[in-house]
Enzyme design. Sequence first.
Site, PDB file in Angstrom:
ATOM      1  CG  ASP A 194      -1.789  -1.340   1.338  1.00 23.96           C
ATOM      2  OD1 ASP A 194      -1.872  -2.103   0.266  1.00 23.96           O
ATOM      3  OD2 ASP A 194      -2.734  -1.248   2.053  1.00 23.96           O
ATOM      4  CD  GLU A 232      -7.162  -0.308   2.812  1.00 22.70           C
ATOM      5  OE1 GLU A 232      -6.116   0.062   3.564  1.00 22.70           O
ATOM      6  OE2 GLU A 232      -8.252  -0.112   3.720  1.00 22.70           O
ATOM      7  CE  LYS A 258      -3.461  -4.355   1.081  1.00 26.76           C
ATOM      8  NZ  LYS A 258      -3.965  -3.578   2.232  1.00 26.76           N
ATOM      9  CE  LYS A 267      -8.061  -1.103   7.715  1.00 26.42           C
ATOM     10  NZ  LYS A 267      -9.282  -0.766   6.994  1.00 26.42           N
ATOM     11  CB  VAL A 321       2.421   2.582   5.007  1.00 31.45           C
ATOM     12  CG1 VAL A 321       3.952   3.497   4.771  1.00 31.45           C
ATOM     13  CG2 VAL A 321       1.880   3.057   3.561  1.00 31.45           C
ATOM     14  CB  THR A 322       0.225   2.276   8.495  1.00 29.35           C
ATOM     15  OG1 THR A 322      -1.103   1.645   8.990  1.00 29.35           O
ATOM     16  CG2 THR A 322      -0.283   3.541   7.855  1.00 29.35           C
ATOM     17  CB  CYS A 331      -2.090  -2.569   5.427  1.00 31.13           C
ATOM     18  SG  CYS A 331      -3.834  -1.981   5.123  1.00 31.13           S
ATOM     19  CD  GLN A 346       3.960 -14.450  22.720  1.00 30.46           C
ATOM     20  OE1 GLN A 346       3.502 -15.560  23.335  1.00 30.46           O
ATOM     21  NE2 GLN A 346       3.334 -13.438  22.323  1.00 30.46           N
TER      22      GLN A 346
HETATM   23  C1  C5J Z   1      -3.144   0.628   5.499  1.00 26.65           C
HETATM   24  C2  C5J Z   1      -4.679   2.021   6.595  1.00 26.65           C
HETATM   25  N1  C5J Z   1      -2.551   0.366   4.221  1.00 26.65           N
HETATM   26  N2  C5J Z   1      -4.003   2.368   7.667  1.00 26.65           N
HETATM   27  N3  C5J Z   1      -4.327   1.258   5.593  1.00 26.65           N
HETATM   28  O1  C5J Z   1      -2.646   0.506   6.443  1.00 26.65           O
HETATM   29  O2  C5J Z   1      -5.973   2.198   6.508  1.00 26.65           O
END
Ligand code: C5J
Length: 230
Positions: free
Chosen positions: A26, A74, A131, A134, A159-160, A164, A204
């Site tokens: 993204d 996205e 997509k 997320k 990102v972010t 996502c 972990q």
């Molecule tokens: C992504 C968002 N790509 N933060 N989307 O992280 O809405």
Amino acid sequence: MPRVRVEAEPSALTVDLDSAALLIIDMQRDFLEPGGFGEALGNDVTRLRAAVAPCKAVLAEARRLGVLVIHTREGHRPDLSDAPRHKLERGDPSTRIGARGPMGRILIRGEPGHDIIPELYPSKAEPVIDKPGKGAFYQTDLDLMLRNRGIDTLFVAGVTTEVCVNTTVREANDRGFRCIVLADCCASYFPEFHDAGLAMIKAQGGIFGSVTGSQNLLRPLAAVGNQRIA
Ligand code: C5J
């Protein structure tokens, strides 16, 4: 193609480059540039810029070595039929998904803002996954594409970090893919969420995957290049 040793947390890994892919999530104008979705939600979009240069460096190395590169975006269909109601109802109506902004309709496929930033623009050979959610596996053919090419390891950037990137890493982990998240190739509007997002992945014993810096990948990749040229 050769194998490389990548220093990472919680531990170093050996990666066969034939079965690895770089997944860039993204890196769209809507998230990184003023006037897009990120800003419409009240975020300081300049915070995401730090990831661009490291991503560009890794992308260049992946291209040079012929490592598979996959980009994601996205976004939604222009009629919004693939967007859940609760997602459409978020925020001020004038800046919601589908509203008109300076880069076209916000987070809508085919609009300028939905596209990937010029610095990281996909080559014709690089698949782009559109997509609606997320996670990059949700309602996409990413899983099929990776399995058809025998991919088992993903270098993850984008990102972010906590949205996502994290969602995709969790999806990938459940599907049996090994994720190596490139910390400085990811960014968030919230620095503390970036840190927490990475911490959750590698905690972990690497419950969702591993985390490293781009230099820890670029170094072994450069060595491979030199060996091959020699
Ligand atoms: C992504 C968002 N790509 N933060 N989307 O992280 O809405």
